[in-house]
Design a protein around this motif. Structure first.
Motif, PDB file in Angstrom:
ATOM      1  N   SER A   9       0.727  -1.631   0.407  1.00 34.58           N
ATOM      2  CA  SER A   9      -0.082  -0.195  -0.078  1.00 34.58           C
ATOM      3  C   SER A   9       1.183   1.565   0.004  1.00 34.58           C
ATOM      4  N   ILE A  10       0.140   1.900  -0.441  1.00 32.47           N
ATOM      5  CA  ILE A  10       0.973   3.959  -0.448  1.00 32.47           C
ATOM      6  C   ILE A  10       1.046   4.297   1.383  1.00 32.47           C
ATOM      7  N   VAL A  11       0.436   3.529   2.074  1.00 33.49           N
ATOM      8  CA  VAL A  11       0.304   4.443   3.170  1.00 33.49           C
ATOM      9  C   VAL A  11       1.646   3.909   4.276  1.00 33.49           C
ATOM     10  N   ILE A  72      13.370   0.692  -0.782  1.00 36.65           N
ATOM     11  CA  ILE A  72      12.781   0.888  -1.818  1.00 36.65           C
ATOM     12  C   ILE A  72      13.008  -0.364  -3.045  1.00 36.65           C
ATOM     13  N   ARG A  73      14.223   0.139  -3.038  1.00 34.23           N
ATOM     14  CA  ARG A  73      14.304  -0.974  -4.766  1.00 34.23           C
ATOM     15  C   ARG A  73      15.132  -1.584  -4.042  1.00 34.23           C
ATOM     16  N   LEU A  74      15.877  -2.205  -2.845  1.00 30.98           N
ATOM     17  CA  LEU A  74      15.819  -3.685  -2.159  1.00 30.98           C
ATOM     18  C   LEU A  74      14.594  -3.966  -2.320  1.00 30.98           C
ATOM     19  N   ASN A  75      13.467  -3.914  -1.914  1.00 30.61           N
ATOM     20  CA  ASN A  75      12.128  -4.214  -1.286  1.00 30.61           C
ATOM     21  C   ASN A  75      11.822  -4.566  -3.069  1.00 30.61           C
ATOM     22  N   MET A  76      11.883  -4.013  -3.990  1.00 29.29           N
ATOM     23  CA  MET A  76      11.780  -4.068  -5.055  1.00 29.29           C
ATOM     24  C   MET A  76      12.209  -4.947  -5.538  1.00 29.29           C
TER      25      MET A  76
END
Length: 195
Positions: A9-11, A72-76
């Motif tokens: 989610s964006i949240v 966020i990049r590692l998560n992606m």
């Protein structure tokens, strides 16, 4: 706290920003945001020359942006490789929490900046397995390894890591090994010819 990051989610990005600010709020109390190195690469030179007189608030914002982009990049990356059953932000949460624990990542340092290049290198290495003609990819991996080493010298171990990864992932072909070694040596060739 983990339950806040379990869904996509964006949240969750907003919660990630709040977590990063909460973990690194100590910058405003006692510790400096900028960790200066002594001659350990181009990132260190950049930090020493251009970011020493900058106000702490601006450095804190830059630091938080670097941390959040890397998280966020590692998560992606892990989501794209389907490492988890569902898409969530627990990896990004863990990364932000680890930046508060590791001393060289708890401030804007050359090690933190070089971690962006290491993440990029990890993405390229994972594409080696299914690639039918990997020569361009191997050359790019070699160049990225040498650029990473020039920007932060303690990452010189990446040469061994990349050679080991090539030995494990691909069958032995001398042409692929030579392309990788040419990619590693090309930035040094340009540097020596410029000097």
């Amino acid at each position: 706290m983990v339950f806040l990051f379990r869904d996509k989610s964006i949240v969750n990005i907003f919660f990630l920003v709040l977590l990063a600010i909460g973990v690194h709020i100590h910058f405003f109390l006692a510790e400096p945001v900028l960790i200066l190195g002594k001659g350990d690469g181009l990132f260190s030179l950049f930090l020493n020359q251009y970011l020493t007189g900058i106000p702490t608030t601006f450095l804190f914002i830059v630091y938080e942006l670097v941390i959040l982009i890397q998280a966020i990049r590692l998560n992606m990356i892990l989501t794209d490789f389907r490492m988890f059953q569902s898409t969530n932000y627990t990896t990004a949460m863990t990364y932000v929490l680890l930046t508060g624990l590791i001393a060289s990542w708890s401030g804007l340092s050359a090690a933190l900046l070089s971690n962006s290049l290491v993440l990029w290198l990890f993405i390229l290495l994972t594409r080696l397995y299914n690639n039918q003609s990997p020569r361009t990819l191997l050359f790019n991996i070699g160049m990225l390894v040498s650029i990473t080493i020039m920007t932060y010298h303690p990452t010189a171990i990446l040469i061994l890591v990349v050679l080991f990864a090539l030995a494990v992932v691909r069958p032995f072909r001398i042409a692929e090994w030579l392309v990788l070694l040419m990619g590693i040596m090309l930035p040094y060739y340009f540097l020596v010819s410029w000097l």
